[in-house]
Design a protein around this motif. Structure first.
Motif, PDB file in Angstrom:
ATOM      1  N   GLN A  60      -4.888  -2.137 -11.038  1.00 31.01           N
ATOM      2  CA  GLN A  60      -5.059  -1.786  -9.625  1.00 31.01           C
ATOM      3  C   GLN A  60      -5.408  -2.984  -8.754  1.00 31.01           C
ATOM      4  O   GLN A  60      -5.146  -2.984  -7.538  1.00 31.01           O
ATOM      5  N   TYR A 102      -4.601  -4.036  -4.930  1.00 35.30           N
ATOM      6  CA  TYR A 102      -5.654  -4.336  -3.966  1.00 35.30           C
ATOM      7  C   TYR A 102      -5.395  -5.682  -3.265  1.00 35.30           C
ATOM      8  O   TYR A 102      -5.798  -5.880  -2.119  1.00 35.30           O
ATOM      9  N   ALA A 117      -6.984   6.030  -8.380  1.00 31.86           N
ATOM     10  CA  ALA A 117      -6.358   6.336  -7.099  1.00 31.86           C
ATOM     11  C   ALA A 117      -7.283   5.963  -5.953  1.00 31.86           C
ATOM     12  O   ALA A 117      -8.502   5.876  -6.108  1.00 31.86           O
ATOM     13  N   GLY A 118      -6.689   5.732  -4.789  1.00 29.29           N
ATOM     14  CA  GLY A 118      -7.480   5.474  -3.594  1.00 29.29           C
ATOM     15  C   GLY A 118      -7.670   3.997  -3.316  1.00 29.29           C
ATOM     16  O   GLY A 118      -7.358   3.123  -4.141  1.00 29.29           O
ATOM     17  N   LEU A 119      -8.199   3.730  -2.123  1.00 31.94           N
ATOM     18  CA  LEU A 119      -8.451   2.355  -1.690  1.00 31.94           C
ATOM     19  C   LEU A 119      -9.806   1.881  -2.190  1.00 31.94           C
ATOM     20  O   LEU A 119     -10.729   2.694  -2.382  1.00 31.94           O
ATOM     21  N   ILE A 161      -0.749   0.661   0.825  1.00 32.22           N
ATOM     22  CA  ILE A 161      -1.904   1.553   0.989  1.00 32.22           C
ATOM     23  C   ILE A 161      -1.518   2.994   0.661  1.00 32.22           C
ATOM     24  O   ILE A 161      -2.256   3.712  -0.047  1.00 32.22           O
ATOM     25  N   LEU A 162      -0.358   3.444   1.150  1.00 35.14           N
ATOM     26  CA  LEU A 162       0.098   4.802   0.859  1.00 35.14           C
ATOM     27  C   LEU A 162       0.315   5.006  -0.641  1.00 35.14           C
ATOM     28  O   LEU A 162       0.022   6.085  -1.188  1.00 35.14           O
ATOM     29  N   LEU A 173      -1.320   3.456  -3.044  1.00 39.94           N
ATOM     30  CA  LEU A 173      -2.646   3.566  -3.651  1.00 39.94           C
ATOM     31  C   LEU A 173      -3.253   4.946  -3.429  1.00 39.94           C
ATOM     32  O   LEU A 173      -3.974   5.469  -4.287  1.00 39.94           O
ATOM     33  N   LEU A 174      -2.960   5.532  -2.295  1.00 33.16           N
ATOM     34  CA  LEU A 174      -3.553   6.825  -1.957  1.00 33.16           C
ATOM     35  C   LEU A 174      -2.881   7.992  -2.667  1.00 33.16           C
ATOM     36  O   LEU A 174      -3.541   8.971  -3.040  1.00 33.16           O
ATOM     37  N   PHE A 175      -1.560   7.904  -2.896  1.00 38.56           N
ATOM     38  CA  PHE A 175      -0.834   9.108  -3.299  1.00 38.56           C
ATOM     39  C   PHE A 175      -0.065   9.016  -4.622  1.00 38.56           C
ATOM     40  O   PHE A 175       0.188  10.069  -5.232  1.00 38.56           O
ATOM     41  N   THR A 214      -0.597   6.614  -7.343  1.00 37.72           N
ATOM     42  CA  THR A 214      -1.166   5.865  -8.469  1.00 37.72           C
ATOM     43  C   THR A 214      -1.211   6.652  -9.781  1.00 37.72           C
ATOM     44  O   THR A 214      -1.122   6.042 -10.855  1.00 37.72           O
TER      45      THR A 214
END
Length: 639
Positions: free
Chosen positions: A67, A71, A279-281, A381-382, A384-386, A388
């Motif tokens: 990840q 990042y 998942a996520g930022l 970013i999208l 990472l959010l949806f 991963t």
């Protein structure tokens, strides 16, 4: 520097134009056209399709969880949108920077094969601060002292090291090893443990990547050739180009689908997978400068990583700038790149720089402005959010194939043959950088190459070329000034009837001419003094000397001191001495002087003449006008 000059420079630095240049967005955004948006949007998507699989892959090179490659892929895009000068450059993780980062870390407490990300994040912040300071102080030109041969040796060795490190993932084996030779030994020692599924998938992925690259290049040629072709053909060519450009994403997605199919059929252990990616930022947080042993662990990486990062970015920026008709200012790029690293470190990014492969894709996609970076960063970013959760199915062999295909074009072995034909001396820093990078690591290899480069650069200053001539023969001093054809002196000739002092024979074999062929600087002071001493002072046959300064434009203090020591030694061994400068008009009372002239300095410009006058040689010094006056001065010493 005068006070008014300081005020003028401060005023210029604080001017509106200067600060607009610090924020290039204020220059290009007011002229932005709606038509540019489509180009920038398409380019941003295309680059995102490349950076997503590369980010995951490059994290493994940096020895960080997958990840962290993602990042590191979005904040640089946003920062460069505001501060970058090149419309083409995309900032993010690269193979070389990832390799460097892997060298400066400590093992993760939960996984010995990975490093603690906290050190890489803090390294990014430190590197960014250094790059900003260098840019603000306008010291970007210092990188000009790193030659193309050192960069080529470093790049080729890095590519080999990265490629060798990915063979284990391609074969599905594991072992401990960091250096190039350790990877080779590890592969040979564990070859019997090869996972056939990984090897098969990795090999097929490499072949597909190669074929898709060929397809991309061919589609560009077809489109160029068939400019007047029907729209359907143009659409086909564009589609083939997009397929080839997004080849990394195509291979990774296809490989993940294979992994899903194998798992659904009960073969979940057939392939070695990336594993779960959170998942996520990342939560925004400042780098931790209180890490145990931080400075000891980062070591020379604090100097090497920001330097290499800037070299990569500026080389890419200048190259594409020349290609597309715009200029990239090195110091502003340092500030932009440093800001990318500093702000990125607050979002768990490791050191980033400009990526050549993604910049090339951005350019070929028809990007018009830096706005393409906004699209790329947003898509990361999208992702990472949806999406991963889907990354856990990506086989490591597929990522290894992506890395190997990316670094393959970085290798440049032809330069060895080219330098053998053009300049064999340049093979020394190239070979030293290449070999030491393979066996000692790319950081130390680069330092060694830079050191050898600087030695080669400074050697002429310490050992300038000197040519010594003996006039030989003899001439008769006649009644006329003028040059004849008997004795060559620095390309000119001295006649046997061209001087004023009667008709007595004068033996030119007692005169030595010393031509200084390169600039004189303090490292050469002792060498110059020793050379003059051995050729003139210690040679009993020499009764007079002409030292030619025609190619010298300035003297520093150490050289003047060496000349004074030489004069003193010659004066002690021969008696009185006179130094003459062959510039200007002859002095009327020169011939009338009673001090014998046994040394003449010729070809001196006004600066050197003034320096010698300030050196206080005293009564032993005289200044002549031209070669005839100098030879006359020497001859008169023997009357």
């Amino acid at each position: 520097m005068e006070m008014h000059e300081i005020k003028e420079k401060v005023s210029d630095y604080c001017s509106k134009d200067t600060w607009k240049a610090r924020f290039p967005i204020s220059i290009w955004l007011p002229t932005y056209k709606i038509g540019y948006a489509i180009n920038d949007f398409v380019a941003g998507i295309t680059v995102a399709l490349t950076v997503l699989p590369q980010g995951l892959a490059y994290a493994s090179i940096a020895k960080l969880p997958a990840q962290y490659g993602l990042y590191s892929s979005f904040m640089g895009c946003f920062v460069y949108f505001f501060l970058g000068m090149s419309k083409d450059i995309t900032v993010g993780p690269t193979a070389i920077m990832s390799l460097l980062v892997s060298s400066y870390g400590t093992s993760n407490s939960t996984d010995d094969t990975l490093n603690d990300p906290a050190y890489a994040i803090t390294l990014a912040c430190i590197c960014g601060l250094i790059q900003i300071v260098i840019g603000v102080l306008h010291l970007g030109a210092l990188t000009s002292f790193i030659s193309a041969t050192v960069i080529s040796g470093f790049t080729t060795a890095s590519a080999l090291t990265i490629g060798a490190g990915q063979i284990k993932n391609l074969f599905g084996i594991s072992y401990e090893g960091d250096a190039f030779y350790e990877d080779i030994i590890g592969v040979i020692s564990n070859i019997t443990d090869t996972n056939v599924w990984d090897l098969l998938l990795g090999s097929v992925s490499l072949i597909i990547l190669f074929l898709l690259k060929v397809l991309k290049d061919a589609s560009m040629k077809w489109e160029e050739r068939d400019r007047d072709a029907p729209t359907s053909y143009i659409v086909l060519y564009k589609s083939l180009w997009l397929l080839g450009t997004a080849r990394n994403a195509v291979v990774v997605i296809a490989s993940a689908l294979v992994a899903v199919i194998l798992e659904s059929t009960g073969h979940e252990d057939a392939l070695t997978l990336t594993g779960e990616v959170p998942a996520g930022l990342p939560s925004p947080s400042p780098p931790d400068f209180s890490l145990p042993g931080l400075m000891d662990i980062l070591g020379v990486g604090i100097a090497i990583v920001p330097l290499i990062g800037f070299l990569e970015a500026i080389a890419i920026g200048k190259g594409f700038g020349r290609q597309n008709g715009y200029k990239v200012e090195p110091n502003q790029e340092l500030i932009a790149l440093g800001s990318c690293n500093v702000l990125g470190s607050f979002f768990s990014s490791y050191p980033v720089t400009g990526s050549f492969s993604r910049t090339s894709i951005n350019n070929q996609s028809g990007v018009k402005t830096q706005a393409g970076n906004l699209v790329t960063g947003t898509l990361v970013i999208l992702s990472l959010l949806f999406i991963t959760p889907a990354f856990q199915y990506i086989p490591k062999a597929a990522l290894a194939a992506v890395i190997i295909s990316a670094v393959f074009n970085m290798m440049n072995f032809r330069i060895f043959l080219q330098l053998w034909k053009l300049n064999k001396l340049d093979l020394l820093p190239l070979s030293a950088t290449f070999i030491s990078s393979l066996f000692l690591g790319v950081a130390y290899g680069t330092l060694i190459g830079i050191g050898i480069d600087l030695l080669i650069l400074l050697y002429p200053s310490a050992r300038p070329q000197i040519k010594v001539e003996f006039l030989g023969n003899s001439f008769t001093r006649g009644q006329h000034r003028g040059y004849g054809t008997v004795v060559p002196v620095g390309g000119e000739s001295v006649p046997d009837d061209g001087l004023l002092f009667g008709n007595r024979k004068f033996d030119l074999g007692t005169i030595t001419v010393v031509h200084l062929l390169q600039g004189l600087f303090y490292p050469s002071a002792e060498f110059i003094q020793d050379k003059l001493t051995s050729e003139i002072v210690m040679n009993p046959k020499v009764e007079g000397a002409i030292i030619d300064f025609d190619r010298i434009t300035n003297l520093d203090y150490s050289i003047i001191v060496a000349l004074k020591d030489f004069v003193a030694a010659f004066q002690k061994s021969r008696g009185s001495i006179d130094i003459a400068s062959i510039k200007g008009t002859p002095s009327d009372n020169l011939v009338a002087r009673q001090v014998p002239v046994i040394i003449v300095f010729t070809g001196m410009n006004e600066t050197i003449e003034n320096q010698l006058k300030q050196a206080e040689f005293g009564d032993a010094v005289a200044f002549c006008a031209d070669m005839n006056t100098a030879l006359s001065s020497l001859a008169s010493s023997y009357d």
